[in-house]
Motif scaffolding. Structure first.
Motif, PDB file in Angstrom:
ATOM      1  N   UNK A 225     -12.066 -10.571 -11.316  1.00 47.97           N
ATOM      2  CA  UNK A 225     -13.107  -9.830 -10.615  1.00 47.97           C
ATOM      3  C   UNK A 225     -14.509 -10.342 -10.846  1.00 47.97           C
ATOM      4  N   UNK A 226     -15.449  -9.732 -10.123  1.00 48.23           N
ATOM      5  CA  UNK A 226     -16.865 -10.043 -10.262  1.00 48.23           C
ATOM      6  C   UNK A 226     -17.479  -9.109 -11.306  1.00 48.23           C
ATOM      7  N   UNK A 227     -18.312  -9.640 -12.161  1.00 43.75           N
ATOM      8  CA  UNK A 227     -18.974  -8.806 -13.154  1.00 43.75           C
ATOM      9  C   UNK A 227     -18.077  -8.362 -14.288  1.00 43.75           C
ATOM     10  N   UNK A 228     -16.931  -9.042 -14.488  1.00 40.94           N
ATOM     11  CA  UNK A 228     -16.041  -8.653 -15.588  1.00 40.94           C
ATOM     12  C   UNK A 228     -16.727  -8.964 -16.921  1.00 40.94           C
ATOM     13  N   UNK A 229     -16.778  -8.005 -17.860  1.00 44.83           N
ATOM     14  CA  UNK A 229     -17.568  -8.184 -19.094  1.00 44.83           C
ATOM     15  C   UNK A 229     -17.215  -9.424 -19.901  1.00 44.83           C
ATOM     16  N   UNK A 230     -15.909  -9.720 -20.018  1.00 45.25           N
ATOM     17  CA  UNK A 230     -15.510 -10.890 -20.805  1.00 45.25           C
ATOM     18  C   UNK A 230     -16.035 -12.184 -20.209  1.00 45.25           C
TER      19      UNK A 230
ATOM     20  N   UNK B 196      -2.130 -11.472 -26.891  1.00 48.39           N
ATOM     21  CA  UNK B 196      -2.400 -10.174 -26.281  1.00 48.39           C
ATOM     22  C   UNK B 196      -3.293  -9.384 -27.225  1.00 48.39           C
ATOM     23  N   UNK B 197      -4.404  -8.932 -26.709  1.00 44.94           N
ATOM     24  CA  UNK B 197      -5.482  -8.387 -27.527  1.00 44.94           C
ATOM     25  C   UNK B 197      -5.302  -6.899 -27.806  1.00 44.94           C
ATOM     26  N   UNK B 198      -5.783  -6.475 -28.965  1.00 44.80           N
ATOM     27  CA  UNK B 198      -5.852  -5.043 -29.260  1.00 44.80           C
ATOM     28  C   UNK B 198      -7.026  -4.412 -28.524  1.00 44.80           C
ATOM     29  N   UNK B 199      -8.082  -5.181 -28.366  1.00 41.27           N
ATOM     30  CA  UNK B 199      -9.272  -4.713 -27.651  1.00 41.27           C
ATOM     31  C   UNK B 199      -9.729  -5.814 -26.699  1.00 41.27           C
ATOM     32  N   UNK B 200      -9.982  -5.434 -25.440  1.00 43.62           N
ATOM     33  CA  UNK B 200     -10.359  -6.421 -24.434  1.00 43.62           C
ATOM     34  C   UNK B 200     -11.592  -7.221 -24.837  1.00 43.62           C
TER      35      UNK B 200
ATOM     36  N   UNK C  57     -12.015  -0.483 -25.223  1.00 42.73           N
ATOM     37  CA  UNK C  57     -13.437  -0.843 -25.156  1.00 42.73           C
ATOM     38  C   UNK C  57     -13.645  -2.340 -24.954  1.00 42.73           C
ATOM     39  N   UNK C  58     -14.688  -2.670 -24.204  1.00 37.46           N
ATOM     40  CA  UNK C  58     -15.044  -4.067 -23.989  1.00 37.46           C
ATOM     41  C   UNK C  58     -14.521  -4.668 -22.709  1.00 37.46           C
ATOM     42  N   UNK C  59     -13.670  -3.920 -21.992  1.00 37.96           N
ATOM     43  CA  UNK C  59     -13.110  -4.422 -20.744  1.00 37.96           C
ATOM     44  C   UNK C  59     -13.810  -3.844 -19.531  1.00 37.96           C
ATOM     45  N   UNK C  60     -13.332  -4.229 -18.347  1.00 42.68           N
ATOM     46  CA  UNK C  60     -13.956  -3.789 -17.113  1.00 42.68           C
ATOM     47  C   UNK C  60     -13.706  -2.338 -16.771  1.00 42.68           C
ATOM     48  N   UNK C  61     -12.529  -1.813 -17.135  1.00 48.67           N
ATOM     49  CA  UNK C  61     -12.205  -0.434 -16.775  1.00 48.67           C
ATOM     50  C   UNK C  61     -13.113   0.591 -17.463  1.00 48.67           C
ATOM     51  N   UNK C  62     -13.364   0.479 -18.775  1.00 48.21           N
ATOM     52  CA  UNK C  62     -14.289   1.445 -19.389  1.00 48.21           C
ATOM     53  C   UNK C  62     -15.692   1.377 -18.790  1.00 48.21           C
ATOM     54  N   UNK C  63     -16.146   0.171 -18.460  1.00 48.48           N
ATOM     55  CA  UNK C  63     -17.472   0.010 -17.848  1.00 48.48           C
ATOM     56  C   UNK C  63     -17.506   0.731 -16.504  1.00 48.48           C
TER      57      UNK C  63
ATOM     58  N   UNK D 236      -5.002   2.633 -23.565  1.00 44.76           N
ATOM     59  CA  UNK D 236      -4.558   1.245 -23.707  1.00 44.76           C
ATOM     60  C   UNK D 236      -4.553   0.513 -22.366  1.00 44.76           C
ATOM     61  N   UNK D 237      -4.906   1.221 -21.291  1.00 49.13           N
ATOM     62  CA  UNK D 237      -4.991   0.574 -19.989  1.00 49.13           C
ATOM     63  C   UNK D 237      -3.963   1.066 -18.996  1.00 49.13           C
ATOM     64  N   UNK D 238      -3.712   0.259 -17.981  1.00 46.45           N
ATOM     65  CA  UNK D 238      -2.881   0.659 -16.846  1.00 46.45           C
ATOM     66  C   UNK D 238      -1.514   1.179 -17.253  1.00 46.45           C
ATOM     67  N   UNK D 239      -0.862   0.472 -18.179  1.00 45.37           N
ATOM     68  CA  UNK D 239       0.509   0.835 -18.522  1.00 45.37           C
ATOM     69  C   UNK D 239       0.602   2.085 -19.387  1.00 45.37           C
ATOM     70  N   UNK D 240      -0.496   2.531 -19.941  1.00 49.29           N
ATOM     71  CA  UNK D 240      -0.511   3.844 -20.584  1.00 49.29           C
ATOM     72  C   UNK D 240      -0.987   4.912 -19.604  1.00 49.29           C
ATOM     73  N   UNK D 241      -1.915   4.545 -18.731  1.00 50.16           N
ATOM     74  CA  UNK D 241      -2.451   5.530 -17.783  1.00 50.16           C
ATOM     75  C   UNK D 241      -1.377   6.066 -16.846  1.00 50.16           C
ATOM     76  N   UNK D 242      -0.464   5.201 -16.395  1.00 52.62           N
ATOM     77  CA  UNK D 242       0.568   5.651 -15.452  1.00 52.62           C
ATOM     78  C   UNK D 242       1.443   6.749 -16.061  1.00 52.62           C
ATOM     79  N   UNK D 243       2.055   6.557 -17.235  1.00 46.39           N
ATOM     80  CA  UNK D 243       2.861   7.650 -17.796  1.00 46.39           C
ATOM     81  C   UNK D 243       2.042   8.881 -18.190  1.00 46.39           C
ATOM     82  N   UNK D 244       0.781   8.675 -18.610  1.00 47.14           N
ATOM     83  CA  UNK D 244      -0.059   9.831 -18.933  1.00 47.14           C
ATOM     84  C   UNK D 244      -0.325  10.671 -17.686  1.00 47.14           C
ATOM     85  N   UNK D 245      -0.540  10.003 -16.558  1.00 46.09           N
ATOM     86  CA  UNK D 245      -0.723  10.717 -15.296  1.00 46.09           C
ATOM     87  C   UNK D 245       0.557  11.438 -14.898  1.00 46.09           C
ATOM     88  N   UNK D 246       1.676  10.759 -15.039  1.00 46.50           N
ATOM     89  CA  UNK D 246       2.956  11.355 -14.660  1.00 46.50           C
ATOM     90  C   UNK D 246       3.302  12.561 -15.532  1.00 46.50           C
ATOM     91  N   UNK D 247       2.833  12.545 -16.772  1.00 46.70           N
ATOM     92  CA  UNK D 247       3.085  13.667 -17.689  1.00 46.70           C
ATOM     93  C   UNK D 247       2.041  14.767 -17.544  1.00 46.70           C
TER      94      UNK D 247
END
Length: 322
Positions: free
Chosen positions: A195-200, A172-176, A40-46, A70-81
Motif C-alpha cells: 500500500x501507499x503510506x505504509x509505516x514500515x 514472522x514478526x511479533x510486532x509489525x 503496533x507499528x503497522x498500517x492497521x493501527x494507524x 494480532x491482525x486479520x487472522x485474530x480479528x475474523x474469529x473475534x468478530x465471529x465470536x
C-alpha cells in the motif's frame, strides 16, 4: 431503587455498549463500537486510530474504540465470536473466509472497503538485490504473525512457483514495527509490505541510507494473475514514499472493515452515513484513507451480497447501488 438495582442497570447499560454524556443541557446517548486493528507499528493501527478520530468527531452519538490485536487472522474469529463489532481485515484473509478456504465460510459482512494494498518488498538502497528472485534464500521479514501481509506474499510467490517458507528464510514478526530495524541492521535482507503510506516502508524510505522497492515485473504480474485471478493489478503512485519519484506497478487486493454478522442494520447504516459525510476529513488525516469511500466499497466487494444490509440501504439512497 435500591443499590443492587442501580448496579444492575449500570451493568446492562455497559453490556449494550451504550453510554450517556452531557452536552450543555442535553443528555446524549452514545453507542460504543469496538474496532480490532493489529499489532503496533503497522498500517492497521494507524488507519484505525485515524478512522476512529474522524468518525467520533463527525457523530457525537458514536464512540469508535480501536483495540490492538494480532491482525486479520485474530480479528475474523473475534468478530465471529461477537467479541468485536468491527475488525480490519486484509484482502487475502477476507477472501479465504468468504470462500471457506481452509475454514468454514464466514457470515461476516463488509462495512466498508478500506484501501487497495499493492504488495512489494523494500531493501536498503545499498543492497545488491534487484528482483524477487534475487531474494531467494535470503532472510525476509514477511510481516506480523496473524496479519494478512504474509498471506498476500504467499499467494504472489506461489504464482511465481516460489514457496515462502522453503525458498526464503521467512521471518514472522511479533510486532509489525520491528521489520524496518531488522533490514537496516542486516538481520533481514528485505521487508514485505503493501500500500501507499505504509509505516514500515515510510521508515525505510526515510532512513539515512535510503531504500529501494522491489515489485513483480510486468511479466510476473501476468503469471501471478493467471493462477490467482482475485489479485488485481495495482499501482503505487509516485511520491507515496520519500524519494519515490516514479509509480510502482504491482498487484494486491482491497482491505476491508468487516462487521460481526449480527451488527444491527441501523448501526451499520449510521456508520456508513457518517463515513460518507466525513470522507474528506479522513483523507486529510491519511493519504491512504482517501480510498475509504462509499463508492469504492461497492466496487471493491467481491460480491454485493457480502456488504452489510444496512450499508447497502444507504448506498441505494445515495445512488451508488441499485
Amino acid at each position: 431503587m435500591d443499590i443492587r438495582r442501580v448496579i444492575g442497570a449500570a451493568l446492562i447499560l455497559l453490556a449494550a455498549g451504550s453510554a450517556v454524556a452531557q452536552e450543555g443541557d442535553k443528555t446524549i446517548s452514545k453507542t460504543t463500537i469496538s474496532l480490532g486493528t493489529a499489532t503496533p507499528g503497522g498500517g492497521f493501527p494507524l488507519f484505525g486510530d485515524n478512522f476512529a478520530s474522524v468518525m467520533n468527531a463527525a457523530d457525537p452519538t458514536l464512540v469508535i474504540a480501536p483495540r490492538n490485536t494480532k491482525g486479520s487472522y485474530e480479528n475474523i474469529p473475534l468478530l465471529e465470536a461477537g467479541q468485536l463489532d468491527l475488525g480490519l481485515v486484509a484482502g487475502e484473509p477476507a477472501y479465504e473466509a468468504f470462500k471457506g478456504i481452509k475454514r468454514p465460510v464466514t457470515h461476516l459482512k463488509i462495512l466498508v472497503a478500506m484501501y487497495s494494498s499493492p504488495g512489494m518488498f523494500v531493501v536498503r538502497a545499498d543492497s545488491p538485490y534487484k528482483t524477487i528472485h534475487d531474494l531467494v534464500g535470503q532472510p525476509i521479514a514477511f510481516g506480523a504473525k496473524g496479519s494478512g501481509l504474509p498471506v498476500m506474499s504467499r499467494f504472489i510467490l506461489d504464482g511465481l512457483d516460489l514457496k515462502q517458507d522453503e525458498d526464503f528464510k521467512s521471518i514472522y514478526l511479533d510486532h509489525a514495527g520491528d521489520g524496518p530495524a531488522m533490514v537496516l541492521d542486516g538481520r533481514a535482507a528485505a521487508l514485505w509490505g503493501a500500500g501507499s503510506g505504509w509505516p514500515g516502508f515510510t521508515t525505510m524510505a526515510s532512513s539515512p541510507g535510503g531504500a529501494r522497492f522491489i515489485a513483480p515485473s510486468a511479466e510476473e504480474i501476468v503469471r501471478v494473475r493467471a493462477k490467482h485471478a482475485f489479485l488485481k493489478a495495482m499501482t503505487i503512485p509516485a511520491g507515496s514514499y520519500p524519494n519515490q519519484t516514479a509509480p510502482i506497478d504491482s498487484l494486491g487486493s482491497w482491505s476491508f472493515i468487516l462487521a460481526r454478522a449480527d451488527l444491527p442494520d441501523d448501526i451499520a447504516y449510521r456508520l456508513i452515513r457518517t463515513l460518507h459525510g466525513a470522507e474528506s476529513a479522513l483523507c486529510k488525516k491519511q493519504a491512504q484513507a482517501c480510498e475509504t469511500t462509499a463508492a469504492n466499497t461497492l466496487a471493491a466487494a467481491p460480491d454485493p451480497a457480502l456488504i452489510h444490509p444496512g450499508v447497502m440501504k444507504y448506498l441505494r439512497e445515495i445512488g451508488v447501488a441499485k
